[in-house]
Motif scaffolding. Structure first.
Motif, PDB file in Angstrom:
ATOM      1  N   ILE A 366       0.926  -1.173   0.050  1.00 48.00           N
ATOM      2  CA  ILE A 366       0.163  -0.209  -0.017  1.00 48.00           C
ATOM      3  C   ILE A 366       0.909   1.385  -0.068  1.00 48.00           C
ATOM      4  O   ILE A 366       0.394   2.113  -0.668  1.00 48.00           O
ATOM      5  N   ARG A 367       2.215   0.825   0.309  1.00 46.73           N
ATOM      6  CA  ARG A 367       2.538   2.355   1.017  1.00 46.73           C
ATOM      7  C   ARG A 367       3.105   2.612  -0.593  1.00 46.73           C
ATOM      8  O   ARG A 367       3.127   4.093  -1.141  1.00 46.73           O
ATOM      9  N   GLU A 368       3.839   1.939  -1.792  1.00 46.59           N
ATOM     10  CA  GLU A 368       4.181   1.759  -2.702  1.00 46.59           C
ATOM     11  C   GLU A 368       3.411   2.099  -3.896  1.00 46.59           C
ATOM     12  O   GLU A 368       3.301   3.611  -4.433  1.00 46.59           O
ATOM     13  N   LEU A 369       2.148   1.941  -3.612  1.00 42.77           N
ATOM     14  CA  LEU A 369       0.322   2.008  -4.037  1.00 42.77           C
ATOM     15  C   LEU A 369       0.272   3.758  -3.914  1.00 42.77           C
ATOM     16  O   LEU A 369       0.337   4.521  -5.608  1.00 42.77           O
ATOM     17  N   GLU A 370       0.566   4.442  -2.973  1.00 39.57           N
ATOM     18  CA  GLU A 370       0.393   5.611  -2.207  1.00 39.57           C
ATOM     19  C   GLU A 370       1.398   6.217  -2.907  1.00 39.57           C
ATOM     20  O   GLU A 370       0.783   7.582  -3.340  1.00 39.57           O
ATOM     21  N   ASN A 371       2.885   6.444  -3.121  1.00 38.90           N
ATOM     22  CA  ASN A 371       3.747   6.977  -3.810  1.00 38.90           C
ATOM     23  C   ASN A 371       3.414   6.977  -5.391  1.00 38.90           C
ATOM     24  O   ASN A 371       3.753   7.803  -5.765  1.00 38.90           O
ATOM     25  N   VAL A 372       2.685   5.649  -5.795  1.00 41.40           N
ATOM     26  CA  VAL A 372       2.992   5.994  -7.791  1.00 41.40           C
ATOM     27  C   VAL A 372       1.587   6.893  -7.720  1.00 41.40           C
ATOM     28  O   VAL A 372       1.429   7.639  -8.430  1.00 41.40           O
ATOM     29  N   VAL A 373       0.890   6.756  -7.348  1.00 43.28           N
ATOM     30  CA  VAL A 373      -0.823   7.290  -7.550  1.00 43.28           C
ATOM     31  C   VAL A 373       0.382   9.473  -6.686  1.00 43.28           C
ATOM     32  O   VAL A 373      -0.805   9.721  -7.655  1.00 43.28           O
ATOM     33  N   HIS A 374       0.630   9.496  -5.780  1.00 42.98           N
ATOM     34  CA  HIS A 374       1.191  10.814  -5.483  1.00 42.98           C
ATOM     35  C   HIS A 374       1.542  11.147  -7.092  1.00 42.98           C
ATOM     36  O   HIS A 374       1.579  11.996  -7.377  1.00 42.98           O
ATOM     37  N   ARG A 375       2.499  10.475  -7.229  1.00 41.05           N
ATOM     38  CA  ARG A 375       4.065  10.760  -8.770  1.00 41.05           C
ATOM     39  C   ARG A 375       2.912  11.260  -9.791  1.00 41.05           C
ATOM     40  O   ARG A 375       3.009  11.948 -10.308  1.00 41.05           O
ATOM     41  N   SER A 376       1.455  10.151 -10.012  1.00 39.95           N
ATOM     42  CA  SER A 376       0.818  10.661 -11.192  1.00 39.95           C
ATOM     43  C   SER A 376       0.298  11.326 -11.448  1.00 39.95           C
ATOM     44  O   SER A 376       0.262  12.051 -11.884  1.00 39.95           O
TER      45      SER A 376
END
Length: 471
Positions: A366-376
């Motif tokens: 989930i931590r990676e998912l949040e970072n990817v969404v933030h970057r996107s």
């Protein structure tokens, strides 16, 4: 005399079975007839109905302990494995049957008695869970504020929430297992908020982030002048959490000497302040780890008695790849949250981006998912995210390509070999590999054995010595 419980010993070595029987009777346990094989054990189970079985994995005959464990699971009888074999293939096969513990031979009487006490308690809790259904009120709680911020409707998350509701009002120690980034601290926070301690402090500590030289002072506190540079008195984290809950993340990183003092807190409900007196504390302990603590116990890196005290009620935080049905909810949640913080008007994602998300394994969870969404969101110039094309591993990567990724053990093995070759295979002493790696010689020798690293002679056409490891 009041006996504690009825125990069946399944062990084909006479001396070991006899020693176990003596230990148990001395501790006021009732002991069934000792079984030397699976077939004998099945008959005794039908006749005597044990509360718990001490089960050797490697029994003589066609069937072994793992075969019997499957029957015990169907009958809801608790069992603890006994084994002199610590090979990973045996540990993996044993773990699938969900035992209440694993004791590697030779074992101490204290370890057996502590594990029995914890296993019998945990089994009663699990029996309660299987017999009782959460009523409509509990179901409604899961849909409202009880789990606000815990996003997901998958079977894994619903089952986890049910377990959290069941144990929240108790003061039992909880151990949360799960990979990095799966939300173990969030689980701990919800357990605290659902408990009777909700109005008291919740103190969260990442054990991996504490310097070894300061960890004891950080946890238990110190008096002014207790040691060099102790210019002021420090109130330790356990004392800060008095009346409430303490959450210890990455518990496997605690040094062994500190583990002994932590065990005292669990057993005696008191802390020993450095340079001061002991103090009573009333603290509920929740711990978490992404490591295999049973392997650490066998390697001597983690105390078995502390593990059994902490692992009264284990919870598993599922990795994101095992609950991909929750991805749309999680992505919508993070888009709304991050868009608000960043002042963006992103409202959703395209079908292409959703397929990319579903095809990716999310090793960082989930931590990676949040970072990817933030970057996107930061890269997006439209109201929707059109693609997650900048994921570290593109969707649809072939199995052959994936096979080139190295495991942690492979990285560790290569690093140790490189150091050994640099110091000409000198293991101990000044300039030796143990000194360079910053570990004790017994620890390094243990890793060399586990990783199958050995020094072998090669053909005369080659110069000197080189490393050899078995894959």
């Amino acid at each position: 005399m009041k006996y504690k419980a009825k125990i069946l010993i399944v062990e084909d070595q006479y001396m070991e079975a006899n020693n176990l029987e003596v230990m148990l009777r001395r501790a006021d346990y009732r002991v069934c007839t000792v079984a030397r094989s699976v077939s004998a054990a099945v008959k005794i189970i039908e006749q005597e109905g044990p509360d718990l079985v001490l089960l050797d994995i490697q029994l003589k005959g066609r069937l072994n302990g793992i075969d019997l464990a499957k029957l015990l699971s169907r009958k809801n009888i608790a069992f603890i494995y006994l084994s002199g074999n610590s090979k990973q293939q045996f540990l993996d096969a044993a773990k699938i049957t969900r035992p209440y513990g694993f004791l590697a031979k030779p074992y101490r009487e204290k370890d057996i008695l502590i594990m029995l006490e914890v296993a019998l308690y945990a089994h009663q809790e699990n029996l309660y869970l299987t017999k009782q259904r959460l009523d409509a009120t509990a179901d409604r709680n899961m849909d409202n504020q009880a789990f606000a911020g815990m996003i997901g409707q998958s079977d894994q998350i619903r089952a986890l929430q049910q377990q959290m509701l069941r144990i929240a009002s108790s003061d039992v120690s909880v151990m949360i297992f799960g990979e990095s980034g799966t939300g173990k601290e969030l689980i701990a926070r919800h357990i605290h908020l659902l408990s009777t301690r909700a109005r008291q402090p919740l103190i969260c500590i990442n054990c991996a982030a504490l310097p070894p030289s300061l960890i004891e002072s950080e946890l238990f506190g110190h008096e002014k002048g207790a040691f060099t540079n102790a210019l002021d008195k420090r109130i330790g984290r356990f004392e800060q959490a008095d009346g409430g809950t303490i959450f210890l993340d990455e518990i496997g990183e605690l040094p062994v000497d500190v583990q002994a003092k932590f065990l005292r807190v669990l057993q005696e409900k008191e802390i020993e302040v450095i340079g001061g007196k002991t103090k009573k504390v009333n603290v509920r302990v929740i711990a978490a780890t992404n490591r295999n603590l049973q392997e650490d116990i066998i390697a001597g890196r983690f105390r078995a008695d502390l593990y059994y005290r902490l692992n009264v009620f284990p919870l598993v935080s599922p990795p994101l790849r095992e609950r991909k049905g929750d991805l749309p909810l999680l992505i919508d949640h993070f888009i709304a949250k991050i868009s608000k913080v960043e002042g963006r008007s992103v409202t959703g994602i395209s079908d292409v981006a959703m397929r990319e998300a579903l095809n990716y394994d999310w090793p960082g969870n989930i931590r990676e998912l949040e970072n990817v969404v933030h970057r996107s969101i930061l890269l997006s110039t439209a109201s929707i995210i059109s693609t997650f094309g900048h994921l570290p591993e593109p969707a649809g990567k072939t199995a052959i390509e994936k096979s080139h990724l190295r495991t942690i053990e492979e990285v560790e093995r290569d690093h140790i070999i490189a150091v050994l070759e640099k110091c000409n295979w000198k293991v101990y002493g000044p300039g030796g590999a143990a000194e360079i790696l910053g570990v004790k010689v017994p620890t390094l020798n243990s890793r060399l054995k586990k990783l199958h690293i050995e020094k072998v002679r090669v053909k005369s056409s080659d110069k000197g010595l080189r490393s050899h490891h078995k894959g």
